[in-house]
Design a protein around this motif. Structure first.
Motif, PDB file in Angstrom:
ATOM      1  N   LEU A  16      57.436  89.966   1.483  1.00  0.00           N
ATOM      2  CA  LEU A  16      56.994  89.925   2.870  1.00  0.00           C
ATOM      3  C   LEU A  16      55.556  90.410   3.009  1.00  0.00           C
ATOM      4  O   LEU A  16      54.736  89.778   3.687  1.00  0.00           O
ATOM      5  N   ALA A  17      55.253  91.520   2.341  1.00  0.00           N
ATOM      6  CA  ALA A  17      53.881  92.034   2.399  1.00  0.00           C
ATOM      7  C   ALA A  17      52.910  91.005   1.808  1.00  0.00           C
ATOM      8  O   ALA A  17      51.832  90.766   2.360  1.00  0.00           O
ATOM      9  N   GLY A  20      52.547  88.120   4.216  1.00  0.00           N
ATOM     10  CA  GLY A  20      51.715  88.565   5.337  1.00  0.00           C
ATOM     11  C   GLY A  20      50.244  88.479   4.969  1.00  0.00           C
ATOM     12  O   GLY A  20      49.420  88.017   5.753  1.00  0.00           O
ATOM     13  N   ARG A  40      66.150  87.008   1.420  1.00  0.00           N
ATOM     14  CA  ARG A  40      66.458  88.107   2.341  1.00  0.00           C
ATOM     15  C   ARG A  40      67.936  88.118   2.641  1.00  0.00           C
ATOM     16  O   ARG A  40      68.672  87.210   2.264  1.00  0.00           O
ATOM     17  N   GLU A  43      71.036  87.542   8.440  1.00  0.00           N
ATOM     18  CA  GLU A  43      70.589  88.159   9.683  1.00  0.00           C
ATOM     19  C   GLU A  43      71.083  87.379  10.880  1.00  0.00           C
ATOM     20  O   GLU A  43      71.519  86.253  10.757  1.00  0.00           O
ATOM     21  N   ASP A  46      68.330  84.960  15.427  1.00  0.00           N
ATOM     22  CA  ASP A  46      66.980  85.039  15.986  1.00  0.00           C
ATOM     23  C   ASP A  46      65.923  85.062  14.883  1.00  0.00           C
ATOM     24  O   ASP A  46      66.139  85.551  13.797  1.00  0.00           O
ATOM     25  N   VAL A  48      63.597  86.699  13.576  1.00  0.00           N
ATOM     26  CA  VAL A  48      62.957  88.009  13.459  1.00  0.00           C
ATOM     27  C   VAL A  48      61.837  87.975  12.427  1.00  0.00           C
ATOM     28  O   VAL A  48      60.733  88.473  12.662  1.00  0.00           O
ATOM     29  N   LEU A  49      62.137  87.371  11.280  1.00  0.00           N
ATOM     30  CA  LEU A  49      61.142  87.331  10.198  1.00  0.00           C
ATOM     31  C   LEU A  49      59.920  86.501  10.625  1.00  0.00           C
ATOM     32  O   LEU A  49      58.778  86.911  10.406  1.00  0.00           O
ATOM     33  N   ALA A  52      57.795  88.431  12.935  1.00  0.00           N
ATOM     34  CA  ALA A  52      57.038  89.487  12.261  1.00  0.00           C
ATOM     35  C   ALA A  52      55.809  88.888  11.577  1.00  0.00           C
ATOM     36  O   ALA A  52      54.703  89.433  11.670  1.00  0.00           O
ATOM     37  N   LEU A  53      55.998  87.759  10.899  1.00  0.00           N
ATOM     38  CA  LEU A  53      54.880  87.138  10.189  1.00  0.00           C
ATOM     39  C   LEU A  53      53.869  86.522  11.152  1.00  0.00           C
ATOM     40  O   LEU A  53      52.676  86.472  10.869  1.00  0.00           O
ATOM     41  N   ARG A  55      52.747  87.718  13.740  1.00  0.00           N
ATOM     42  CA  ARG A  55      51.753  88.724  14.144  1.00  0.00           C
ATOM     43  C   ARG A  55      50.612  88.812  13.136  1.00  0.00           C
ATOM     44  O   ARG A  55      49.530  89.284  13.443  1.00  0.00           O
ATOM     45  N   LYS A  56      50.875  88.368  11.906  1.00  0.00           N
ATOM     46  CA  LYS A  56      49.881  88.476  10.847  1.00  0.00           C
ATOM     47  C   LYS A  56      49.002  87.232  10.742  1.00  0.00           C
ATOM     48  O   LYS A  56      48.005  87.229  10.039  1.00  0.00           O
TER      49      LYS A  56
ATOM     50  N   VAL B 159      71.695  95.366  14.402  1.00  0.00           N
ATOM     51  CA  VAL B 159      71.286  94.523  13.273  1.00  0.00           C
ATOM     52  C   VAL B 159      69.904  93.918  13.522  1.00  0.00           C
ATOM     53  O   VAL B 159      69.008  93.962  12.676  1.00  0.00           O
ATOM     54  N   GLN B 160      69.738  93.405  14.736  1.00  0.00           N
ATOM     55  CA  GLN B 160      68.473  92.773  15.111  1.00  0.00           C
ATOM     56  C   GLN B 160      67.336  93.783  15.090  1.00  0.00           C
ATOM     57  O   GLN B 160      66.273  93.536  14.514  1.00  0.00           O
ATOM     58  N   TYR B 167      61.098  94.536   8.680  1.00  0.00           N
ATOM     59  CA  TYR B 167      60.002  93.603   8.396  1.00  0.00           C
ATOM     60  C   TYR B 167      58.663  94.214   8.785  1.00  0.00           C
ATOM     61  O   TYR B 167      57.673  94.058   8.082  1.00  0.00           O
ATOM     62  N   GLU B 170      57.749  96.579   6.061  1.00  0.00           N
ATOM     63  CA  GLU B 170      57.300  95.889   4.842  1.00  0.00           C
ATOM     64  C   GLU B 170      55.914  95.292   5.018  1.00  0.00           C
ATOM     65  O   GLU B 170      55.153  95.164   4.059  1.00  0.00           O
ATOM     66  N   LEU B 171      55.578  94.915   6.248  1.00  0.00           N
ATOM     67  CA  LEU B 171      54.258  94.338   6.507  1.00  0.00           C
ATOM     68  C   LEU B 171      53.218  95.432   6.740  1.00  0.00           C
ATOM     69  O   LEU B 171      52.077  95.150   7.081  1.00  0.00           O
TER      70      LEU B 171
END
Lengths: 199, 231
Positions: A16-17, A20, A40, A43, A46, A48-49, A52-53, A55-56, B159-160, B167, B170-171
């Motif tokens: 993930l890092a 990103g 991963r 989950e 949604d 989620v991953l 998160a990415l 944003r990068k 969970v969410q 994440y 990790e980022l």
């Protein structure tokens, strides 16, 4: 002229890092579609991953739904617990076939389907990870004329996956993590903003 | 209020000796028998008590049985209570029809056959108790269903939220990760609050109380000392 239309990326442990960092280095007018298989856990539905990415990245990051079109300039994420496949018609497919290399999404499944559908127009990128998933897929990409990029194991959080890929498939380029985004931009070119499909 | 396992029986007759006889007759059913001597009294009783069945004398001075039945049927609260008419004489078919249209489910003709009266009333009591039992079960089920939904919501929330935090961590977005954990805790507390009502400890209280317990170098206060001195 741009010959590479699709970038497929595979990442596992520490991925993930690394993802990103690669995505944050790509320009807003990046010239190819990107598809990512990141190992991963299971989950909720949604994205989620992807969020998160996103944003990068300057690029839109989306979790793939079955039959979604492959959009240049977008980052398409394999959803949790599905294999992501590239189809010939310019679309994605999701599958719940058994795990490959203990993984779903499997990097091999994504890379092999991309090799079959895009042949020499695909770039495969293997990032950090602790298992050999992706090596067979990268070999198929090279056999069909695609371009193989492997993260320099010395710059990887876990070196096993890049090393396995190099051992089995070899590579057209082995580069440090920080050099992957510039390399991809050179390989895929940039598209004027007016031609970009925006979400 | 009638206890869950007892049904109310309302007996309406202007003659006290009839009421006494019916009360004795119904005694073996072990239900809650209420006796009144007029239609007005019956309507008053129905305002604040539930009944499984009403035994209603047709011939009463003032408001007769038919009129009483009509008024009972006009009220939403008492509309569906079965009414059994008691009558001292044989009905012709016209009168019987009048009774049914007033809302009777049955007739008992005097002289009453005691066994039949008791058996008929027992049927209505059983129906009533069975309906009550079904209502209680339905209420319990819907409560369980609500709790199940709340538990699922809690599971999703945690969970969410933890996935978001993981994440972000990790980022390298540590503030984002901390915020996600905080929001998850708040959301989980909200759902848990719904789930448990007041039977809960607020984890936030424990955290807030924490620093106060760190030794300061002074002698710790003796529990209860302040209260004793204040008295």
């Amino acid at each position: 002229m741009t010959t590479h239309e699709l970038v497929v990326m595979g990442a596992s442990w520490g991925g993930l890092a690394a993802l990103g960092l690669v995505l944050s280095g790509l320009p807003r007018d990046f010239g190819a579609a990107i598809a990512v298989a990141q190992h991963r856990g299971v989950e909720p539905a949604d994205a989620v991953l992807a969020d998160a990415l996103a944003r990068k990245s300057a690029l839109p990051v989306r979790e793939v739904h079955d039959k979604d079109p492959i959009v240049p300039g977008w980052v398409h994420m394999a959803p949790s617990d599905y294999h992501l496949l590239v189809e010939r018609g310019g679309t994605f497919a999701l599958s719940t076939d058994p795990r490959e290399q203990y993984s779903r999404p499997s990097i091999d499944v994504l890379f092999e389907s991309a090799a079959d559908a895009y042949a020499s127009r695909v770039v495969g990128v293997i990032l950090t990870g602790a298992n050999p998933d992706g090596a067979a897929g990268l070999a198929r990409i090279r056999r069909r004329g695609g371009f193989a990029v492997v993260q320099d194991p010395a710059t990887a959080d876990r070196a096993a996956m890049p090393e396995a890929a190099m051992a089995r498939a070899g590579a057209d380029e082995v580069v440090a993590l920080s050099e992957i985004a510039p390399l991809l931009t050179r390989l895929c070119g940039r598209v004027p903003a007016t031609e970009q499909a925006r979400p | 209020m009638i206890p869950d396992e007892q049904a109310g029986i309302l007996v309406v007759d202007d003659r006290p000796e009839n009421l006494l006889a019916l009360r004795e007759l119904l005694e073996p059913l072990h239900q809650d028998v209420t006796c009144v001597t007029s239609g007005d009294d019956a309507l008053r009783c129905l305002l604040n008590q539930e009944f499984a069945v009403i035994l209603l004398d047709v011939q009463m001075p003032g408001m007769d049985g038919f009129e009483t039945a009509r008024r009972i049927k006009q009220r939403e609260k008492s509309r569906y209570i079965p009414i059994v008419f008691l009558t001292a004489y044989s009905f012709d078919s016209h009168q019987a029809l009048q009774g049914y249209s007033a809302g009777a489910v049955d007739y008992l003709v005097r002289p009453l056959d005691l066994g039949i009266v008791r058996s008929k009333v027992a049927v209505f009591v059983d129906l009533y108790l069975e309906r009550k039992r079904a209502e209680r079960l339905a209420a319990q089920l819907s409560k369980l269903d609500v709790r199940r939904r709340q538990a699922l919501e809690l599971n999703d929330t945690i969970v969410q939220g933890l996935a978001v935090a993981k994440y972000a961590f990790e980022l390298g977005e540590h503030d984002q990760a901390r915020a996600a954990i905080g929001e998850t805790l708040e959301a989980a507390k909200r759902v848990l609050g719904d789930l448990l009502g007041d039977d809960r400890v607020d984890p936030g209280d424990l955290v807030r109380e924490g620093p106060a317990r760190v030794p300061t170098g002074h002698a710790p206060p003796i529990p209860g000392h302040e209260a004793r001195r204040g008295r």
